[in-house]
Motif scaffolding. Structure first.
Motif, PDB file in Angstrom:
ATOM      1  N   SER A  87     -20.834  63.210 -61.372  1.00  0.00           N
ATOM      2  CA  SER A  87     -19.523  62.767 -61.839  1.00  0.00           C
ATOM      3  C   SER A  87     -18.399  63.639 -61.292  1.00  0.00           C
ATOM      4  O   SER A  87     -17.328  63.139 -60.949  1.00  0.00           O
ATOM      5  CB  SER A  87     -19.474  62.798 -63.374  1.00  0.00           C
ATOM      6  OG  SER A  87     -20.468  61.969 -63.905  1.00  0.00           O
ATOM      7  N   ASP A 107     -12.340  55.476 -64.678  1.00  0.00           N
ATOM      8  CA  ASP A 107     -13.333  54.505 -65.164  1.00  0.00           C
ATOM      9  C   ASP A 107     -14.699  54.775 -64.552  1.00  0.00           C
ATOM     10  O   ASP A 107     -15.720  54.809 -65.250  1.00  0.00           O
ATOM     11  CB  ASP A 107     -12.896  53.079 -64.815  1.00  0.00           C
ATOM     12  CG  ASP A 107     -11.791  52.559 -65.719  1.00  0.00           C
ATOM     13  OD1 ASP A 107     -11.586  53.154 -66.791  1.00  0.00           O
ATOM     14  OD2 ASP A 107     -11.134  51.564 -65.344  1.00  0.00           O
ATOM     15  N   THR A 138     -15.820  57.537 -63.123  1.00  0.00           N
ATOM     16  CA  THR A 138     -16.359  58.839 -63.522  1.00  0.00           C
ATOM     17  C   THR A 138     -17.058  58.758 -64.873  1.00  0.00           C
ATOM     18  O   THR A 138     -18.211  59.203 -65.027  1.00  0.00           O
ATOM     19  CB  THR A 138     -15.221  59.888 -63.592  1.00  0.00           C
ATOM     20  OG1 THR A 138     -14.631  60.021 -62.303  1.00  0.00           O
ATOM     21  CG2 THR A 138     -15.762  61.233 -64.053  1.00  0.00           C
ATOM     22  N   PHE A 139     -16.382  58.183 -65.877  1.00  0.00           N
ATOM     23  CA  PHE A 139     -16.970  58.103 -67.210  1.00  0.00           C
ATOM     24  C   PHE A 139     -18.189  57.181 -67.234  1.00  0.00           C
ATOM     25  O   PHE A 139     -19.176  57.463 -67.923  1.00  0.00           O
ATOM     26  CB  PHE A 139     -15.930  57.621 -68.224  1.00  0.00           C
ATOM     27  CG  PHE A 139     -14.889  58.653 -68.556  1.00  0.00           C
ATOM     28  CD1 PHE A 139     -15.262  59.888 -69.053  1.00  0.00           C
ATOM     29  CD2 PHE A 139     -13.543  58.399 -68.369  1.00  0.00           C
ATOM     30  CE1 PHE A 139     -14.320  60.860 -69.365  1.00  0.00           C
ATOM     31  CE2 PHE A 139     -12.586  59.358 -68.669  1.00  0.00           C
ATOM     32  CZ  PHE A 139     -12.974  60.586 -69.163  1.00  0.00           C
ATOM     33  N   GLN A 140     -18.133  56.099 -66.484  1.00  0.00           N
ATOM     34  CA  GLN A 140     -19.261  55.170 -66.472  1.00  0.00           C
ATOM     35  C   GLN A 140     -20.491  55.786 -65.811  1.00  0.00           C
ATOM     36  O   GLN A 140     -21.612  55.650 -66.327  1.00  0.00           O
ATOM     37  CB  GLN A 140     -18.875  53.882 -65.738  1.00  0.00           C
ATOM     38  CG  GLN A 140     -17.911  53.000 -66.525  1.00  0.00           C
ATOM     39  CD  GLN A 140     -17.505  51.769 -65.728  1.00  0.00           C
ATOM     40  OE1 GLN A 140     -18.236  50.791 -65.663  1.00  0.00           O
ATOM     41  NE2 GLN A 140     -16.341  51.830 -65.101  1.00  0.00           N
ATOM     42  N   LEU A 184     -19.874  65.390 -71.296  1.00  0.00           N
ATOM     43  CA  LEU A 184     -18.517  64.868 -71.479  1.00  0.00           C
ATOM     44  C   LEU A 184     -17.484  65.990 -71.501  1.00  0.00           C
ATOM     45  O   LEU A 184     -16.389  65.852 -70.935  1.00  0.00           O
ATOM     46  CB  LEU A 184     -18.426  64.063 -72.776  1.00  0.00           C
ATOM     47  CG  LEU A 184     -18.770  62.583 -72.688  1.00  0.00           C
ATOM     48  CD1 LEU A 184     -18.775  61.965 -74.088  1.00  0.00           C
ATOM     49  CD2 LEU A 184     -17.794  61.832 -71.786  1.00  0.00           C
ATOM     50  N   THR A 194     -14.498  66.083 -68.792  1.00  0.00           N
ATOM     51  CA  THR A 194     -13.118  65.917 -69.268  1.00  0.00           C
ATOM     52  C   THR A 194     -12.288  67.169 -68.970  1.00  0.00           C
ATOM     53  O   THR A 194     -11.106  67.071 -68.621  1.00  0.00           O
ATOM     54  CB  THR A 194     -13.065  65.609 -70.779  1.00  0.00           C
ATOM     55  OG1 THR A 194     -13.810  66.607 -71.500  1.00  0.00           O
ATOM     56  CG2 THR A 194     -13.627  64.228 -71.075  1.00  0.00           C
ATOM     57  N   MET A 241      -9.732  64.086 -74.329  1.00  0.00           N
ATOM     58  CA  MET A 241      -9.507  62.657 -74.091  1.00  0.00           C
ATOM     59  C   MET A 241      -8.085  62.244 -74.480  1.00  0.00           C
ATOM     60  O   MET A 241      -7.456  61.413 -73.814  1.00  0.00           O
ATOM     61  CB  MET A 241     -10.530  61.834 -74.872  1.00  0.00           C
ATOM     62  CG  MET A 241     -11.952  61.950 -74.351  1.00  0.00           C
ATOM     63  SD  MET A 241     -12.152  61.398 -72.638  1.00  0.00           S
ATOM     64  CE  MET A 241     -11.793  59.650 -72.806  1.00  0.00           C
ATOM     65  N   VAL A 286     -13.395  50.995 -70.211  1.00  0.00           N
ATOM     66  CA  VAL A 286     -14.536  51.900 -70.125  1.00  0.00           C
ATOM     67  C   VAL A 286     -15.306  51.922 -71.446  1.00  0.00           C
ATOM     68  O   VAL A 286     -16.532  52.087 -71.458  1.00  0.00           O
ATOM     69  CB  VAL A 286     -14.078  53.313 -69.707  1.00  0.00           C
ATOM     70  CG1 VAL A 286     -13.448  54.085 -70.868  1.00  0.00           C
ATOM     71  CG2 VAL A 286     -15.241  54.121 -69.147  1.00  0.00           C
TER      72      VAL A 286
END
Length: 540
Positions: free
Chosen positions: A310, A334, A336-338, A385, A389, A445, A459
């Motif tokens: 990521s 989108d 990256t998080f997915q 995460l 982030t 976030m 997302v």
């Protein structure tokens, strides 16, 4: 991106992966040698060491490489060499100072780590002091070594860093295992001496890495000197300005790198006392080993690869932000998080489902180990995460909020750790870690949503789909697992390996088949899955 840079990035990534794999699998023979009290003693020393080393070196290779690459691109090669020469002295001095501080504060660190209200505990304050002092010697070498790695990376030469990482890990592990085994089985030494030798291996590994870097330096110095002859010489930057720029580059990575060790350190200074307050002091040290060494080593497995994958997308987020390309930045966020969730969620679900045979393979069959690992596994999603982030905050130039989010998370952990341990014993420490990381992620976030003007609806829907796929995978895997345990025992190491291989294979096939059929994989990884689809004779 140039082919040289792509090749260098691949080499460095490969070296990092090999190093992490070696760092995972050595725990199998190490646990067999020193058992749970040995690993508990090892954790008591290694967590403070990780904090010290994170403060001393976190971000240094990347910050130095970024600085040198910047001025090399301007053909101001002498600026980078000036940093290198002065930096060697500074990092050697900071390493010696860090070593002296850790060595002298070892009794205090041991005292706050061990509940000494009972005299018959297997691990004493004196034992922990000895082991902390043994590992502190590595602080002399590691910061110095990190600067050299950063210097090579700044010249787009990733081989020295990659090879030195692998050599460092191999030398450390060989010395650690051989030393602990010889002390206990040939010399009839104490467990404290064996673990002290094992932690001192960090110093020996660092020397091995430094030898490799020295060899590369003498091999490549003629080329580096040739670059100096091409120096434009139009800039004369003071050392004060150089180090100011380096600190600005390195600071965010210090806070990200130190997060996990600080959460573990809170457990270290509160766990034994909290367990003792509910009458479980005799079990505290063994439970602490399961929590902060044995389970933690396994939980980190799904985090490393997903986070690394990521984070490769973060530079493009930075580029879109700088160019004010909001649409491109949203698309990258989108993705990256997915990608992060697509890789991490099924891995953590699988680890939780297979907690019993996994713990047996790496350590031994133990009910508490299985329970803690099953509870701890989903926290891997939060670890991943938080790292991503925090990196995105740097990409959108809001890295100052990483300090706020980390401090908030640590405050939540510190406030809730003892009450939750009293309520849920070892799992309470896991729960407080999860809540602390959740608080930090919520802040990160919120900052991303506010400053990047990032809508999260799309997302969120994709993550719901990923969770659905993971649930279906879990159902099929659990069904196979229940059948397998009718014939195979998760209390046996060999039979546990068979259970893990078959169950993981079934789960992976189900999960990736769902991703391929719904074209979710295509959307996340692009053309790279086309060949796989053709081989599986699926519609492209």
């Amino acid at each position: 991106m140039s082919s040289k840079l792509l090749r260098g990035t691949f080499i460095l990534t490969l070296g990092t992966i090999i190093s992490k794999v070696l760092g995972l699998f050595y725990v199998i023979p190490f646990y067999a040698i020193v058992k749970e009290h040995g690993t508990a003693l090892y954790s008591f020393s290694y967590i403070p060491y990780t904090i010290f080393i994170s403060i001393a070196t976190a971000g240094v290779p990347l910050a130095v490489s970024k600085f040198i690459a910047k001025y090399n691109a301007m053909e101001e090669y002498a600026v980078g060499r000036k940093l290198f020469k002065s930096g060697l002295v500074v990092m050697l001095a900071s390493g010696i100072i860090s070593f002296l501080i850790m060595y002298m504060t070892a009794p205090f660190l041991a005292e706050i780590s061990i509940s000494s209200t009972k005299k018959n505990l297997e691990i004493s304050v004196e034992d922990v002091t000895t082991v902390i002092r043994a590992v502190s010697f590595a602080l002399i070498v590691v910061p110095f070594m990190s600067l050299i790695r950063g210097f090579f990376q700044g010249h787009q030469s990733m081989g020295p860093s990659a090879v030195s990482q692998v050599v460092e890990q191999i030398v450390r592990i060989v010395f650690l295992l051989a030393g602990a085994y010889v002390v206990l089985n040939w010399l009839n030494g104490s467990l404290v001496t064996a673990v002290s030798v094992a932690t001192f291996a960090a110093f020996i590994g660092a020397l091995g890495s430094l030898a490799i870097l020295g060899w590369y330096w003498f091999k490549r110095k003629p080329h580096l000197d040739e670059l100096l002859k091409e120096d434009k010489g139009t800039l004369d930057i003071s050392l004060k300005d150089i180090y100011k720029e380096i600190l600005l580059y390195a600071a965010p990575f210090v806070f990200v790198g130190i997060a996990n060790p600080l959460f573990q350190f809170i457990d270290q200074i509160t766990f034994s006392r909290a367990m003792g307050s509910i009458g479980l002091e005799d079990q505290a040290q063994a439970a602490f080993s399961i929590l902060n060494f044995e389970s933690h080593k396994l939980v980190i497995i799904p985090v490393s690869l997903a986070t690394a994958f990521s984070l490769t997308l973060v530079p493009s987020i930075t580029k879109s932000f700088v160019e004010n390309d909001r649409k491109g930045m949203r698309r990258q966020l989108d993705q990256t998080f997915q990608v992060l969730m697509y890789l991490t969620v099924p891995a953590t679900v699988g680890l939780a489902l297979l907690a019993e045979p996994m713990f047996t393979v790496f350590y031994e069959h133990k009910d508490l180990g299985t329970e803690v690992l099953r509870t701890y596994a989903p926290v891997a999603i939060l670890f991943a995460l938080y790292s991503v982030t925090a990196a995105i905050l740097q990409g959108i130039n809001e890295q100052r909020f990483t300090i706020l989010s980390l401090l908030t998370g640590l405050l939540v952990k510190l406030s809730l750790n003892i009450p939750l341990i009293k309520l849920f014993e070892t799992q309470g420490a896991v729960l407080s870690t999860a809540l602390g990381y959740t608080a930090a992620i919520v802040i990160n976030m919120f900052v991303i949503k506010t400053f990047a003007r990032y809508p999260m609806g799309f997302v969120a829907r994709r993550i719901a789909l990923i969770i659905t796929f993971s649930g279906l995978m879990a159902g099929v895997t659990m069904a196979f697992y229940q059948v397998l345990v009718q014939f195979l025992s998760p209390a046996s190491k060999f039979q546990s390996v068979v259970i893990i291989v078959i169950s993981a294979l079934v789960g992976a096939v189900v999960y990736f088949y769902l991703g391929l059929r719904t074209k979710l994989v295509d959307k996340l990884f692009g053309d790279r899955v086309t060949k796989i689809k053709r081989k599986l004779r699926l519609p492209v």
